[in-house]
Design a protein around this motif. Structure first.
Motif, PDB file in Angstrom:
ATOM      1  N   ARG A  20       0.864  -1.177   0.000  1.00  0.00           N
ATOM      2  CA  ARG A  20       0.000   0.000   0.000  1.00  0.00           C
ATOM      3  C   ARG A  20       0.902   1.229   0.000  1.00  0.00           C
ATOM      4  O   ARG A  20       1.655   1.428   0.941  1.00  0.00           O
ATOM      5  CB  ARG A  20      -0.892   0.015   1.234  1.00  0.00           C
ATOM      6  CG  ARG A  20      -1.872   1.145   1.236  1.00  0.00           C
ATOM      7  CD  ARG A  20      -2.813   1.037   2.438  1.00  0.00           C
ATOM      8  NE  ARG A  20      -3.821   2.057   2.381  1.00  0.00           N
ATOM      9  CZ  ARG A  20      -3.663   3.303   2.792  1.00  0.00           C
ATOM     10  NH1 ARG A  20      -2.511   3.682   3.296  1.00  0.00           N
ATOM     11  NH2 ARG A  20      -4.645   4.175   2.707  1.00  0.00           N
ATOM     12  N   PRO A  21       0.852   2.043  -1.066  1.00  0.00           N
ATOM     13  CA  PRO A  21       1.708   3.228  -1.087  1.00  0.00           C
ATOM     14  C   PRO A  21       1.284   4.214   0.002  1.00  0.00           C
ATOM     15  O   PRO A  21       0.110   4.270   0.362  1.00  0.00           O
ATOM     16  CB  PRO A  21       1.499   3.820  -2.477  1.00  0.00           C
ATOM     17  CG  PRO A  21       0.258   3.220  -2.994  1.00  0.00           C
ATOM     18  CD  PRO A  21       0.026   1.938  -2.254  1.00  0.00           C
ATOM     19  N   PRO A  22       2.229   4.969   0.542  1.00  0.00           N
ATOM     20  CA  PRO A  22       1.860   5.939   1.577  1.00  0.00           C
ATOM     21  C   PRO A  22       0.908   6.994   1.039  1.00  0.00           C
ATOM     22  O   PRO A  22       0.932   7.324  -0.138  1.00  0.00           O
ATOM     23  CB  PRO A  22       3.196   6.564   1.984  1.00  0.00           C
ATOM     24  CG  PRO A  22       4.204   6.077   1.023  1.00  0.00           C
ATOM     25  CD  PRO A  22       3.630   4.965   0.227  1.00  0.00           C
ATOM     26  N   ASP A  23       0.068   7.487   1.922  1.00  0.00           N
ATOM     27  CA  ASP A  23      -0.902   8.508   1.529  1.00  0.00           C
ATOM     28  C   ASP A  23      -0.258   9.885   1.359  1.00  0.00           C
ATOM     29  O   ASP A  23      -0.827  10.757   0.725  1.00  0.00           O
ATOM     30  CB  ASP A  23      -2.020   8.626   2.576  1.00  0.00           C
ATOM     31  CG  ASP A  23      -2.870   7.364   2.627  1.00  0.00           C
ATOM     32  OD1 ASP A  23      -3.025   6.710   1.576  1.00  0.00           O
ATOM     33  OD2 ASP A  23      -3.368   7.042   3.716  1.00  0.00           O
ATOM     34  N   ASP A  24       0.926  10.072   1.916  1.00  0.00           N
ATOM     35  CA  ASP A  24       1.549  11.392   1.906  1.00  0.00           C
ATOM     36  C   ASP A  24       2.672  11.523   0.878  1.00  0.00           C
ATOM     37  O   ASP A  24       3.649  12.227   1.094  1.00  0.00           O
ATOM     38  CB  ASP A  24       2.073  11.734   3.295  1.00  0.00           C
ATOM     39  CG  ASP A  24       3.123  10.739   3.778  1.00  0.00           C
ATOM     40  OD1 ASP A  24       3.281   9.667   3.165  1.00  0.00           O
ATOM     41  OD2 ASP A  24       3.788  11.046   4.782  1.00  0.00           O
ATOM     42  N   LEU A  25       2.527  10.847  -0.267  1.00  0.00           N
ATOM     43  CA  LEU A  25       3.527  10.971  -1.319  1.00  0.00           C
ATOM     44  C   LEU A  25       3.546  12.407  -1.846  1.00  0.00           C
ATOM     45  O   LEU A  25       2.491  13.008  -2.038  1.00  0.00           O
ATOM     46  CB  LEU A  25       3.219  10.029  -2.488  1.00  0.00           C
ATOM     47  CG  LEU A  25       3.437   8.546  -2.261  1.00  0.00           C
ATOM     48  CD1 LEU A  25       2.938   7.754  -3.462  1.00  0.00           C
ATOM     49  CD2 LEU A  25       4.903   8.254  -2.022  1.00  0.00           C
ATOM     50  N   PRO A  26       4.735  12.945  -2.087  1.00  0.00           N
ATOM     51  CA  PRO A  26       4.769  14.287  -2.658  1.00  0.00           C
ATOM     52  C   PRO A  26       4.233  14.257  -4.084  1.00  0.00           C
ATOM     53  O   PRO A  26       4.331  13.233  -4.769  1.00  0.00           O
ATOM     54  CB  PRO A  26       6.254  14.654  -2.637  1.00  0.00           C
ATOM     55  CG  PRO A  26       6.970  13.353  -2.594  1.00  0.00           C
ATOM     56  CD  PRO A  26       6.061  12.390  -1.893  1.00  0.00           C
ATOM     57  N   PRO A  27       3.672  15.362  -4.554  1.00  0.00           N
ATOM     58  CA  PRO A  27       3.154  15.372  -5.933  1.00  0.00           C
ATOM     59  C   PRO A  27       4.300  15.264  -6.928  1.00  0.00           C
ATOM     60  O   PRO A  27       5.425  15.685  -6.661  1.00  0.00           O
ATOM     61  CB  PRO A  27       2.457  16.727  -6.048  1.00  0.00           C
ATOM     62  CG  PRO A  27       3.068  17.566  -4.979  1.00  0.00           C
ATOM     63  CD  PRO A  27       3.493  16.631  -3.880  1.00  0.00           C
ATOM     64  N   LEU A  28       4.007  14.677  -8.063  1.00  0.00           N
ATOM     65  CA  LEU A  28       4.990  14.590  -9.127  1.00  0.00           C
ATOM     66  C   LEU A  28       5.242  15.967  -9.722  1.00  0.00           C
ATOM     67  O   LEU A  28       4.352  16.821  -9.739  1.00  0.00           O
ATOM     68  CB  LEU A  28       4.485  13.672 -10.249  1.00  0.00           C
ATOM     69  CG  LEU A  28       4.450  12.185  -9.961  1.00  0.00           C
ATOM     70  CD1 LEU A  28       3.809  11.452 -11.134  1.00  0.00           C
ATOM     71  CD2 LEU A  28       5.843  11.642  -9.722  1.00  0.00           C
ATOM     72  N   HIS A  29       6.442  16.165 -10.189  1.00  0.00           N
ATOM     73  CA  HIS A  29       6.751  17.397 -10.912  1.00  0.00           C
ATOM     74  C   HIS A  29       5.871  17.425 -12.156  1.00  0.00           C
ATOM     75  O   HIS A  29       5.552  16.384 -12.739  1.00  0.00           O
ATOM     76  CB  HIS A  29       8.229  17.417 -11.295  1.00  0.00           C
ATOM     77  CG  HIS A  29       8.676  18.701 -11.874  1.00  0.00           C
ATOM     78  ND1 HIS A  29       8.463  19.028 -13.185  1.00  0.00           N
ATOM     79  CD2 HIS A  29       9.314  19.753 -11.314  1.00  0.00           C
ATOM     80  CE1 HIS A  29       8.958  20.228 -13.417  1.00  0.00           C
ATOM     81  NE2 HIS A  29       9.483  20.687 -12.288  1.00  0.00           N
ATOM     82  N   SER A  30       5.505  18.596 -12.601  1.00  0.00           N
ATOM     83  CA  SER A  30       4.592  18.714 -13.744  1.00  0.00           C
ATOM     84  C   SER A  30       5.167  18.114 -15.020  1.00  0.00           C
ATOM     85  O   SER A  30       4.426  17.752 -15.932  1.00  0.00           O
ATOM     86  CB  SER A  30       4.219  20.185 -13.974  1.00  0.00           C
ATOM     87  OG  SER A  30       5.384  20.932 -14.288  1.00  0.00           O
ATOM     88  N   ARG A  31       6.482  17.971 -15.125  1.00  0.00           N
ATOM     89  CA  ARG A  31       7.103  17.421 -16.334  1.00  0.00           C
ATOM     90  C   ARG A  31       7.565  15.974 -16.137  1.00  0.00           C
ATOM     91  O   ARG A  31       8.267  15.433 -16.978  1.00  0.00           O
ATOM     92  CB  ARG A  31       8.306  18.273 -16.737  1.00  0.00           C
ATOM     93  CG  ARG A  31       7.999  19.734 -17.030  1.00  0.00           C
ATOM     94  CD  ARG A  31       6.998  19.980 -18.149  1.00  0.00           C
ATOM     95  NE  ARG A  31       7.337  19.381 -19.397  1.00  0.00           N
ATOM     96  CZ  ARG A  31       7.862  20.003 -20.444  1.00  0.00           C
ATOM     97  NH1 ARG A  31       8.082  21.282 -20.379  1.00  0.00           N
ATOM     98  NH2 ARG A  31       8.129  19.351 -21.544  1.00  0.00           N
ATOM     99  N   ALA A  32       7.189  15.337 -15.028  1.00  0.00           N
ATOM    100  CA  ALA A  32       7.653  13.982 -14.718  1.00  0.00           C
ATOM    101  C   ALA A  32       7.288  12.985 -15.818  1.00  0.00           C
ATOM    102  O   ALA A  32       8.104  12.129 -16.184  1.00  0.00           O
ATOM    103  CB  ALA A  32       7.086  13.521 -13.378  1.00  0.00           C
TER     104      ALA A  32
END
Length: 63
Positions: A20-32
């Protein structure tokens, strides 16, 4: 933006692995997604071609 692995939302492969991935993952960079596509396409380049890409990118970045 949702976390993705390839074109698959990150929770799907995690669920297949019983994770189960953590709920607090940082957002991806817009160009990821763009960077991932370039990396995927670069897999077929030779070492010499990758060296040339590296030199060109450094030149364009002014380093």
């Amino acid at each position: 933006m949702r976390q993705v692995v390839g074109d698959i939302p990150a929770p799907d492969p995690a669920a297949l692995g019983g994770l189960r991935p953590p709920d607090d993952l940082p957002p991806l960079h817009s160009r990821a997604a763009d960077v991932a596509a370039v990396i995927w396409e670069a897999r077929r380049l030779t070492t010499a071609q990758l060296d040339e890409v590296n030199l060109t990118s450094r030149h364009l970045a002014g380093r």
